[in-house]
Design an enzyme around this catalytic site. Sequence first.
Site, mmCIF file in Angstrom:
data_model
loop_
_atom_site.group_PDB
_atom_site.id
_atom_site.type_symbol
_atom_site.label_atom_id
_atom_site.label_comp_id
_atom_site.label_asym_id
_atom_site.label_seq_id
_atom_site.Cartn_x
_atom_site.Cartn_y
_atom_site.Cartn_z
ATOM 1 N N HIS A 54 0.307 -11.866 44.341
ATOM 2 C CA HIS A 54 0.624 -11.249 43.048
ATOM 3 C C HIS A 54 -0.502 -10.377 42.502
ATOM 4 O O HIS A 54 -0.279 -9.621 41.547
ATOM 5 C CB HIS A 54 0.948 -12.330 42.007
ATOM 6 C CG HIS A 54 2.164 -13.139 42.331
ATOM 7 N ND1 HIS A 54 3.379 -12.573 42.649
ATOM 8 C CD2 HIS A 54 2.343 -14.487 42.402
ATOM 9 C CE1 HIS A 54 4.257 -13.532 42.894
ATOM 10 N NE2 HIS A 54 3.649 -14.695 42.754
ATOM 11 N N HIS A 76 8.429 -16.672 45.594
ATOM 12 C CA HIS A 76 8.231 -15.550 44.676
ATOM 13 C C HIS A 76 7.994 -14.265 45.464
ATOM 14 O O HIS A 76 7.319 -14.290 46.488
ATOM 15 C CB HIS A 76 7.026 -15.817 43.766
ATOM 16 C CG HIS A 76 7.092 -17.130 43.064
ATOM 17 N ND1 HIS A 76 6.408 -18.245 43.497
ATOM 18 C CD2 HIS A 76 7.788 -17.509 41.965
ATOM 19 C CE1 HIS A 76 6.663 -19.255 42.690
ATOM 20 N NE2 HIS A 76 7.496 -18.840 41.758
ATOM 21 N N ASP A 97 7.162 -16.962 50.688
ATOM 22 C CA ASP A 97 6.989 -17.646 49.415
ATOM 23 C C ASP A 97 8.265 -17.487 48.587
ATOM 24 O O ASP A 97 9.014 -16.520 48.767
ATOM 25 C CB ASP A 97 5.798 -17.017 48.687
ATOM 26 C CG ASP A 97 5.266 -17.851 47.548
ATOM 27 O OD1 ASP A 97 4.286 -18.574 47.765
ATOM 28 O OD2 ASP A 97 5.831 -17.767 46.436
ATOM 29 N N ASP A 102 6.885 -23.285 48.423
ATOM 30 C CA ASP A 102 7.632 -23.437 47.190
ATOM 31 C C ASP A 102 9.130 -23.133 47.267
ATOM 32 O O ASP A 102 9.831 -23.330 46.261
ATOM 33 C CB ASP A 102 6.977 -22.641 46.048
ATOM 34 C CG ASP A 102 6.530 -21.260 46.462
ATOM 35 O OD1 ASP A 102 6.865 -20.811 47.566
ATOM 36 O OD2 ASP A 102 5.814 -20.603 45.663
#
Length: 296
Positions: free
Chosen positions: A118, A157, A155, A232
């Site tokens: 990120h 995200h 991931d 995750d």
Amino acid sequence: MIPVVHHPDYVAPAPGRSTYQWNKNGLIRDLLLAKGDRIAWHTPEPMPRAWLEAVHDPDYVAEVLAAQVTRAKERRIGFPVTPEVARRAAVVPGGTWLAARLALRHGFAANTAGGSHHALHDTGAGFCVFNDLAIAAHRLIAEGVVERLLIVDCDVHQGDGTAALLAGRPEVATYSIHAEKNFPVRKARSTLDVPLPDRVGDDDYAATLERTLVPLLDDFRPRLVLYQAGVDPFADDRLGRLALTRDGLVRRDRLVARLLRERGIPFASTVGGGYGDDALEIAMRHVTAILTLGEG
């Protein structure tokens, strides 16, 4: 033996006002140490400042290294940048770069941290300070180590920072399979994005992953893959929206490893996301990923 990269500075003391599990990297190390001679340990050097500045804004790099990041940026990151956090931020990209170099020699290697997908040009975000994936990819290409590199991000995200930092580079491709309605709200544009609806389970996830990743591998023909192996997507992860079981995560990693090994593509993994109150359970998910990738 599985080549594994670890540095003592990965285990930084938790800064105040942080919900991130700061002890998970130490637990990952301890669980892997218990595997004895199945693991070959390697210690990275901090990433030289010039390579950090080749990807991130030099003013932001200076703020981090001096542990003088503004409160606004610290809020976006999710924790204060203390001197210990700053040292960790500088050494993690070095670990991902070293894991990549080891993968080229051995076929696979793992970093026990990293996957900070990120972080953007002039700020961190989402528990990410520097984008180790983008920094390592840039350095590997710039040094002529490989001519084509693919980042595969599994991931939960989207890898928005990685996509933004590496956009427009024909020698690097980015792939992100993620929960469509999860963080970040504003998505970047990867080479290939695969957004998934909430509660996708093992079978649909594996089928979608194979259906979308195989054409990219065969069309782009990377010489190296950096694999963001976030755990995750697990159904009980605090920040996930998908519904993979533990067996589903293993199935995912076996699939990625098989697709790459069948094509003779070396790959290096990073830890990525995994969230919840039980740090040991999270660390066990990460260790299972490393062992599955290394032995599968």
